[in-house]
Design a protein around this motif. Structure first.
Motif, PDB file in Angstrom:
ATOM      1  N   VAL A 174       0.849  -1.114   0.049  1.00  0.00           N
ATOM      2  CA  VAL A 174       0.121  -0.058  -0.015  1.00  0.00           C
ATOM      3  C   VAL A 174       0.954   1.375   0.016  1.00  0.00           C
ATOM      4  O   VAL A 174       2.021   1.320   0.792  1.00  0.00           O
ATOM      5  CB  VAL A 174      -0.660   0.149   1.166  1.00  0.00           C
ATOM      6  N   LEU A 175       0.638   2.159  -0.931  1.00  0.00           N
ATOM      7  CA  LEU A 175       1.419   3.234  -0.940  1.00  0.00           C
ATOM      8  C   LEU A 175       1.154   4.223   0.301  1.00  0.00           C
ATOM      9  O   LEU A 175       0.207   4.663   0.617  1.00  0.00           O
ATOM     10  CB  LEU A 175       0.999   4.132  -2.102  1.00  0.00           C
ATOM     11  N   VAL A 176       2.181   4.666   1.212  1.00  0.00           N
ATOM     12  CA  VAL A 176       2.080   5.284   2.024  1.00  0.00           C
ATOM     13  C   VAL A 176       2.688   6.666   2.188  1.00  0.00           C
ATOM     14  O   VAL A 176       2.594   7.663   2.741  1.00  0.00           O
ATOM     15  CB  VAL A 176       2.023   4.802   3.478  1.00  0.00           C
ATOM     16  N   ALA A 258      -4.855   2.177   8.883  1.00  0.00           N
ATOM     17  CA  ALA A 258      -6.050   3.070   8.415  1.00  0.00           C
ATOM     18  C   ALA A 258      -6.505   2.742   7.299  1.00  0.00           C
ATOM     19  O   ALA A 258      -7.862   2.894   7.020  1.00  0.00           O
ATOM     20  CB  ALA A 258      -5.718   4.535   8.837  1.00  0.00           C
ATOM     21  N   THR A 259      -5.733   2.627   6.373  1.00  0.00           N
ATOM     22  CA  THR A 259      -6.398   2.197   4.775  1.00  0.00           C
ATOM     23  C   THR A 259      -7.009   0.822   4.990  1.00  0.00           C
ATOM     24  O   THR A 259      -8.090   0.902   4.416  1.00  0.00           O
ATOM     25  CB  THR A 259      -5.055   2.246   3.978  1.00  0.00           C
ATOM     26  N   GLY A 260      -6.288  -0.161   5.520  1.00  0.00           N
ATOM     27  CA  GLY A 260      -6.745  -1.218   5.874  1.00  0.00           C
ATOM     28  C   GLY A 260      -8.318  -1.245   6.219  1.00  0.00           C
ATOM     29  O   GLY A 260      -9.150  -2.039   5.982  1.00  0.00           O
ATOM     30  N   GLN A 261      -8.394  -0.653   7.484  1.00  0.00           N
ATOM     31  CA  GLN A 261      -9.684  -0.500   8.266  1.00  0.00           C
ATOM     32  C   GLN A 261     -10.705   0.075   7.231  1.00  0.00           C
ATOM     33  O   GLN A 261     -11.894  -0.043   7.217  1.00  0.00           O
ATOM     34  CB  GLN A 261      -9.491   0.400   9.356  1.00  0.00           C
ATOM     35  N   ALA A 262     -10.239   1.494   6.544  1.00  0.00           N
ATOM     36  CA  ALA A 262     -11.224   1.858   5.430  1.00  0.00           C
ATOM     37  C   ALA A 262     -11.747   0.909   4.661  1.00  0.00           C
ATOM     38  O   ALA A 262     -12.964   1.060   4.230  1.00  0.00           O
ATOM     39  CB  ALA A 262     -10.700   3.200   4.930  1.00  0.00           C
ATOM     40  N   LEU A 263     -10.962   0.159   3.999  1.00  0.00           N
ATOM     41  CA  LEU A 263     -11.422  -0.927   3.108  1.00  0.00           C
ATOM     42  C   LEU A 263     -12.071  -2.201   3.678  1.00  0.00           C
ATOM     43  O   LEU A 263     -13.053  -2.780   2.959  1.00  0.00           O
ATOM     44  CB  LEU A 263     -10.316  -1.196   2.243  1.00  0.00           C
TER      45      LEU A 263
ATOM     46  N   VAL B 174      -8.795   6.512   1.612  1.00  0.00           N
ATOM     47  CA  VAL B 174      -7.393   6.008   1.655  1.00  0.00           C
ATOM     48  C   VAL B 174      -6.429   6.983   1.581  1.00  0.00           C
ATOM     49  O   VAL B 174      -6.771   8.096   0.686  1.00  0.00           O
ATOM     50  CB  VAL B 174      -7.458   5.047   0.331  1.00  0.00           C
ATOM     51  N   LEU B 175      -5.626   7.107   2.230  1.00  0.00           N
ATOM     52  CA  LEU B 175      -4.510   8.064   2.284  1.00  0.00           C
ATOM     53  C   LEU B 175      -3.659   8.116   0.858  1.00  0.00           C
ATOM     54  O   LEU B 175      -3.107   6.956   0.788  1.00  0.00           O
ATOM     55  CB  LEU B 175      -3.553   8.146   3.497  1.00  0.00           C
ATOM     56  N   VAL B 176      -3.555   9.112   0.107  1.00  0.00           N
ATOM     57  CA  VAL B 176      -2.775   9.064  -1.042  1.00  0.00           C
ATOM     58  C   VAL B 176      -1.649  10.059  -1.075  1.00  0.00           C
ATOM     59  O   VAL B 176      -0.770  10.165  -1.856  1.00  0.00           O
ATOM     60  CB  VAL B 176      -3.504   8.985  -2.418  1.00  0.00           C
ATOM     61  N   ARG B 177      -1.986  11.382  -0.471  1.00  0.00           N
ATOM     62  CA  ARG B 177      -1.205  12.415  -0.502  1.00  0.00           C
ATOM     63  C   ARG B 177      -0.895  12.904   0.941  1.00  0.00           C
ATOM     64  O   ARG B 177      -1.690  13.897   1.217  1.00  0.00           O
ATOM     65  CB  ARG B 177      -1.875  13.544  -1.429  1.00  0.00           C
ATOM     66  N   PRO B 178      -0.146  12.408   1.474  1.00  0.00           N
ATOM     67  CA  PRO B 178       0.230  12.916   2.986  1.00  0.00           C
ATOM     68  C   PRO B 178       0.424  14.515   3.089  1.00  0.00           C
ATOM     69  O   PRO B 178       1.309  14.891   2.461  1.00  0.00           O
ATOM     70  CB  PRO B 178       1.342  12.267   3.495  1.00  0.00           C
ATOM     71  N   GLY B 179      -0.330  15.026   3.969  1.00  0.00           N
ATOM     72  CA  GLY B 179      -0.051  16.460   4.027  1.00  0.00           C
ATOM     73  C   GLY B 179      -0.937  17.152   2.934  1.00  0.00           C
ATOM     74  O   GLY B 179      -0.764  18.408   2.729  1.00  0.00           O
ATOM     75  N   ALA B 254      -5.260   6.553  -9.566  1.00  0.00           N
ATOM     76  CA  ALA B 254      -4.442   5.291  -9.805  1.00  0.00           C
ATOM     77  C   ALA B 254      -3.669   4.654  -8.606  1.00  0.00           C
ATOM     78  O   ALA B 254      -3.668   3.560  -8.460  1.00  0.00           O
ATOM     79  CB  ALA B 254      -3.379   5.456 -10.864  1.00  0.00           C
ATOM     80  N   ASP B 255      -3.305   5.559  -7.670  1.00  0.00           N
ATOM     81  CA  ASP B 255      -2.761   5.241  -6.461  1.00  0.00           C
ATOM     82  C   ASP B 255      -3.888   4.429  -5.464  1.00  0.00           C
ATOM     83  O   ASP B 255      -3.385   3.556  -4.812  1.00  0.00           O
ATOM     84  CB  ASP B 255      -2.132   6.296  -5.502  1.00  0.00           C
ATOM     85  N   GLY B 256      -5.049   5.206  -5.542  1.00  0.00           N
ATOM     86  CA  GLY B 256      -5.912   4.520  -4.749  1.00  0.00           C
ATOM     87  C   GLY B 256      -6.529   3.164  -5.115  1.00  0.00           C
ATOM     88  O   GLY B 256      -6.659   2.235  -4.414  1.00  0.00           O
ATOM     89  N   LEU B 257      -6.708   3.102  -6.451  1.00  0.00           N
ATOM     90  CA  LEU B 257      -6.959   1.612  -7.190  1.00  0.00           C
ATOM     91  C   LEU B 257      -5.742   0.762  -6.978  1.00  0.00           C
ATOM     92  O   LEU B 257      -5.984  -0.409  -6.922  1.00  0.00           O
ATOM     93  CB  LEU B 257      -7.406   1.893  -8.693  1.00  0.00           C
TER      94      LEU B 257
END
Lengths: 324, 324
Positions: A174-176, A258-263, B174-179, B254-257
């Motif tokens: 997962v991209l973090v 958190a991403t895992g929990q959202a999904l 889902v977090l894709v862009r921290p900040g 694309a990051d989220g998918l």
């Protein structure tokens, strides 16, 4: 020998958890109690054919041991790492054992003459934690194993989701951290590249100028590269570089969970693998960081795995018991 | 009236998809064909009690219409937005309809005397796309609805996963862009805050100095704020600000998918909702960006939803048909 579909008082299943270095093996009764355990080296360097031969020999030996003890081996469960197609019983791919499309289920069923099930090591570990371990009593569990890599198993009502191609639960990818450290998978900023035990050791070595292999000395007392556990210890002792690397790993893990929990929306997140050995040094800040991120989500319980390195073998036994 | 468990030739189910502005309603036969449709305003401003009353009246009217036409209404399916506890049939929470713990299933079952099922709008939409629409014929489908918000439904073998608390599939968070941009949920950098239709319109307004409401003029031909569809058009025409906002949304999607694929491992990703109307302007760059991110993962097919805004109503019918 009693027929495989009768639950005789002497019934046991044969369970093997095949890892890159060793195999954990057991005979397990239908009530989940283990009556015998063995460990064998995998010796993966010999190549996949030799490893398969050893798996079959060890499984046959366990079935023989069961019979010699007056028990009836009624099914066989095998857990392996990598990509596993559970529906066809094929070990599709594994980096550390070397499997490439090995029809392990059918090979073992043929050799032992027993109903055989093949499973994925993390998924069967999650199965065991959900049904017998730290997730017991909850219907929706996410088991996350943090070691050299990071992988997860989503277990709902006692069944682990495999996905369409046996590749579900890859929470390590997962991209973090966009633009962050390069991951072994080839992308930048995956969770595994920041927060796996090996990433923590590597990032600490880099931060302290020891270099990725630690050959230039890491400032530690032993002269060997600091492990993730060492980094946790040094962070707790207030060493700034260790504290920073550890905090970054915890924050990244909280983002990934958190991403895992959202999904998935689970009740319980069970964290296992080597990094879970850090205990409260991991779980206290991780729980706080995770709960901070829960806005609309329901907060899952975050707990440490209960079965240790027996989880995979017990999970293989559960698969076999389900298949009787 | 024929008993509900017999599949008579005149059997139909009553289906309602309740949205913030309107209700889509239908009578659907067991083979999935629609024999009658109606639309009614929701008029959510009247408060949840009045909305519930309208739902019950409309459902009762549909059952009466079926009987008047010589058909047998055998079950009722209702889809609502927000957090839905499908197991207990309770509409737990909804921002745009105002529900707070409404036991809608039991209220409707009591009024109509029919087996009733309550579902979540996106999950039943995913169900319909997976079973009758763009995901037809594949066992593992991720349906992603992109409109004002972004939400998903993970459908395996024709059943949509609800999670432990009816909150699964929240891919918009889902977090894709921290900040990154602040999300409606209170966190920064959620997918929804960058790539929903409303986020695209807002970000374009900000980029062109129009301000979040577009009151300062947006440079567009009409003087009204540019919609996400307008941004797609202007990006295609080469307008730099539009091209940047659109490209950022596509990259974030694309990051989220890719994260969804890492966790779910599906065969087919179906994208619906208002943003899917952008067609190739969305799907061509999104497919390329998604496939670029697939390293170890199996590449899912990425396709546009096929059922349009009928998906929710058809999905509610499928729930009712399953419950007969």
């Amino acid at each position: 020998m009693s027929p495989a579909d009768a639950a005789g008082p002497a019934d046991v299943v044969v369970a093997l958890d095949v890892g890159g270095t060793g195999m954990k093996c057991a005979l397990v009764r239908p009530d989940g109690t283990t009556v015998h355990t063995e460990r064998h080296p995998t010796d993966a360097g010999r190549g996949p054919d030799a490893v398969v031969e050893t798996i079959l020999d060890v499984a046959e030996g366990l079935a023989g041991k069961a019979r010699a003890d007056g028990r009836d081996p009624v099914a066989l469960g095998i857990a392996v790492p990598g990509v596993v197609d559970e529906a066809t019983g094929v070990a599709v791919w594994s980096a550390n054992v070397g499997f490439r499309d090995v029809p392990l289920r059918d090979l073992a069923a043929q050799r032992l003459g027993l109903p055989t099930v093949l499973g994925h090591d993390v998924r069967v570990g999650g199965l065991a934690e959900a049904r017998l371990g730290a997730g017991r009593g909850t219907g929706h569990v996410l088991f996350v194993a943090i070691g050299t890599g990071i992988a997860a198993a989503h277990v709902v009502d006692g069944a682990a989701a495999g996905g369409a191609h046996g590749a579900a639960g890859e929470i390590g990818h997962v991209l973090v951290r966009p633009g962050g450290p390069r991951c072994g998978c080839g992308r930048d900023g995956c969770l595994e590249a920041v927060a796996s035990a090996s990433a923590i050791a590597r990032r600490y070595a880099e931060a302290t100028g020891a270099g990725p292999t630690g050959t230039a000395g890491d400032g530690g007392p032993t002269g060997t590269p600091a492990s993730a556990a060492d980094v946790a210890d040094r962070a707790a002792a207030g060493e700034p570089a260790a504290a920073r690397v550890w905090a970054e790993a915890v924050e990244a893990l909280a983002d990934g969970l958190a991403t895992g929990q959202a999904l998935y929306d689970v009740e319980t997140v069970v964290v296992g693998g080597g990094l879970a050995q850090a205990g409260p040094r991991l779980f206290d800040p991780l729980r706080a960081a995770l709960h901070e991120r829960m806005t609309f989500h329901r907060r899952p319980r975050l707990v440490a795995a209960a079965l240790g390195d027996e989880a995979g073998c017990l999970g293989a036994a559960l698969l076999a018991l389900d298949a009787r």
